[in-house]
Design an enzyme around this catalytic site. Sequence first.
Site, PDB file in Angstrom:
ATOM      1  N   CYS A  71       5.784  -1.478   7.261  1.00 51.31           N
ATOM      2  CA  CYS A  71       7.085  -0.809   7.350  1.00 51.31           C
ATOM      3  C   CYS A  71       8.032  -1.356   6.294  1.00 51.31           C
ATOM      4  CB  CYS A  71       7.689  -0.987   8.742  1.00 51.31           C
ATOM      5  SG  CYS A  71       9.258  -0.115   8.962  1.00 51.31           S
ATOM      6  N   CYS A  74      11.653  -1.534   7.521  1.00 48.32           N
ATOM      7  CA  CYS A  74      11.899  -2.648   8.448  1.00 48.32           C
ATOM      8  C   CYS A  74      11.979  -3.982   7.707  1.00 48.32           C
ATOM      9  CB  CYS A  74      10.789  -2.740   9.491  1.00 48.32           C
ATOM     10  SG  CYS A  74      10.385  -1.210  10.333  1.00 48.32           S
ATOM     11  N   ASP A  75      11.036  -4.207   6.789  1.00 47.21           N
ATOM     12  CA  ASP A  75      10.855  -5.543   6.220  1.00 47.21           C
ATOM     13  C   ASP A  75      11.221  -5.694   4.747  1.00 47.21           C
ATOM     14  OD1 ASP A  75       9.820  -6.226   8.710  1.00 47.21           O
ATOM     15  OD2 ASP A  75       7.756  -5.762   8.117  1.00 47.21           O
TER      16      ASP A  75
END
Length: 246
Positions: A71, A74-75
Site C-alpha cells: 500500500c 498507507c506507507d
Amino acid sequence: MREQNIKCGTRVETKTISKVDLKQRPFTIYVEDEEDKPIKAQSIIIATGATAKRMGVPGETEFWSKGVSACAVCDGALPIYRNKHLVVVGGGDTAAEEATFLTHFASKVTLLVRRNVMRASKAMQQKVFSNPKIEVLWDTTLVDIKGEKSVTSIGIYNSETKISSNIDAQGLFYAIGHTPNSAFLKGQLNTDETGYIITQPGSTKTNVEGVFACGDVQDKIYRQAITAAGNGCMAALDCERFLSSL
C-alpha cells in the site's frame, strides 16, 4: 481499539470462522475446530477485509513491513522510503497510480511490468511516461528481495533478454491486486466478479436481510483504515436499527 470495545461491553473472541449459513434467521456461524458448537445470531456484520496478493519470492516474508509493502498510500510517506529508490510491481491502473504517488517522496521510482505493454488506462499510462522520476522496465519480473535489517536490493529477470540482474533499491511495493476475504460465504451474498461483497448504495446492507458488510471486503477503491472505520460505524448503525425493528 480493542480496549475501547471491551470497555463498552463488547465480548471479544478470537476464533476462525469456517463457514456460515444465511438461509434463515437466526443465522448459523461455524467456528473452525468447534463446528459442533455453532453460534446463532440475528444479525451479522461481515468485516473480514481483503488480503494483498503476494508473489512468494525469497525475502518477501523476511522484509514485509521492513521495506516491502502492498500500500503506497498507507506507507509511502514513511521516513524509511523518503528520498530513496523505490520499486513498484504491476502494470495496471493501481500500479500506475501508486508509482506516480510515490514520486512525491522517492528520489526515483522503477516500475516492473512483466509484459511489453501496460494494462493501465491510457490516461494513467501517460502520467507514468511523462513523469521524469519514473522508469519502466518492460518484460521484467521480480525474482527475490535482499537486504539486512531492511531492503537494499531487488533481484529481477528480463524474459526478453533472458538476463537476471539486481537493482539497488530501498523499498518495494506490490500493486498486483487484493483478494477479498469472502470465500467462506460460499456464494450466499451477492459479490462482483472478483469476490467483493455488493452493498446497497448509501448503506452497508447486503442482499440478505440482517447481514451487513463493511470495510475492504466491500470496498476495492479506497482501502484505507480511516474509510474502513467510518464504514464500520455505518454497519453498526445499520445493524442496530435492524435489530431494533425485530
